[in-house]
Scaffold this active site. Structure first.
Site: not given
Length: 331
Positions: A149, A203, A219, A305-306
């Site tokens: 993006r 990340r 993000d 993952e959070d």
């Protein structure tokens, strides 16, 4: 006891070169004045030279500088201390930063006229001194995870132009099919791209590019005001071992099943690491010390993952995360 004694002898006393390094490290720990000002961070308010300000009281023209390393005080590391003590007892392979080694922010400096300081501070420099909490200086690194993006990434990068206390921005590029773009915006700090596997675990890789203890994990679609970032950074500096962020999630049991939801009442259970400050040492713990089955589950589901990072930090510290915004929901 024999095993521990052998480990101490092998790692500290058995070799002359190692013993010399240990002795110097001990001197640094107990007699810092002997080493001059090498362990003192620079004064954010030098007597000479003008300072520019993005917002009142916050200097924005600081040159990037790395966090000070405190390799001498290996005993303050508490990440999986049993495993480190019994199986990998080598202080020279510890993470580069230790969570509780840095000096905490200072108290408000007291002046005779301090009771009127906030209402009649003559300059931004004076206001900032009254506010306190910025000795010694410290900077943070923004780590942005992105895939494909580019326009959104460019917009996010531009939004951090001239923000105070920023060391650099590290962009974790997870698109293995093409190279990162070269036309990223020019801001006051370096922007470094690092390639990584297409995994949510990427990340939390402790890249060598990160030279500060404080990491703002984002993000590419998160837009934050400078005031929100700086306030969160201040809160993190006073709670260095906790996850400090802006977006929360709530968990509860309903009909005997666990429920995970973005909205809730005043209570919250998790802080999303997609917009949160955390210590770089937790990146090492997540990538290299946490049970591999957790990362495998994240890869298999492309999710969670959070939850994993929240549970990891809570497991290591027995402390909850901290939320720094008033919003119930966050776009």
């Amino acid at each position: 006891m024999r095993k521990r004694g052998r480990a101490i002898y092998t790692n500290y006393l058995g070799k002359e070169t190692v013993f010399r390094k240990d002795f110097v490290g001990w001197l640094k720990h107990v007699a810092k004045p002997l080493f001059g000002d090498s362990f003192v961070a620079p004064d954010p308010f030098p007597d000479d030279g003008p300072l520019e300000f993005e917002i009142q009281g916050v200097p924005t023209d600081q040159e990037p500088h790395d966090s000070a390393r405190y390799d001498y005080n290996f005993t303050s590391l508490n990440l999986y201390s049993y495993d480190l003590w019994n199986n990998a007892f080598n202080p020279f392979t510890l993470p580069e930063f230790l969570i509780n080694a840095a000096e905490p922010p200072s108290n408000v400096q007291i002046f005779n006229e301090s009771r009127h300081a906030l209402s009649r501070a003559d300059t931004a420099r004076q206001f900032h001194r009254y506010l306190g909490g910025n000795q010694p200086t410290e900077q943070f690194t923004i780590v942005i995870t992105t895939f494909d993006r580019d326009e959104m990434l460019n917009s996010t990068l531009k939004s951090f132009h001239k923000i105070a206390y920023l060391n650099k921005i590290v962009v974790v590029w997870c698109n293995e099919k093409r190279s990162p773009p070269r036309n990223w915006p020019q801001i006051q700090v370096p922007i470094e791209f690092v390639s990584a596997p297409d995994s949510l675990n990427s990340r939390f890789i402790p890249f060598d590019n990160i030279k500060t203890e404080a990491v703002l994990s984002l993000d590419d679609d998160i837009v934050l005001s400078h005031e929100m970032v700086l306030f969160s950074f201040r809160v993190w500096r006073e709670n260095r071992d906790q996850l400090v962020g802006l977006v929360h999630r709530s968990t509860k049991y309903s009909a005997g099943h666990p429920v995970y939801e973005p909205n809730g009442a005043c209570q919250f259970s998790l802080i999303l690491p997609t917009s949160a400050f955390l210590h770089k040492t937790y990146l090492e713990a997540y990538t290299y010390q946490m049970d591999p089955s957790v990362r495998e589950h994240v890869d298999a589901t492309m999710n969670c993952e959070d939850i994993a990072m929240n549970f990891l930090i809570a497991h290591l510290t027995k402390k909850p995360p901290i939320k720094t915004t008033l919003y119930r929901d966050f776009k």
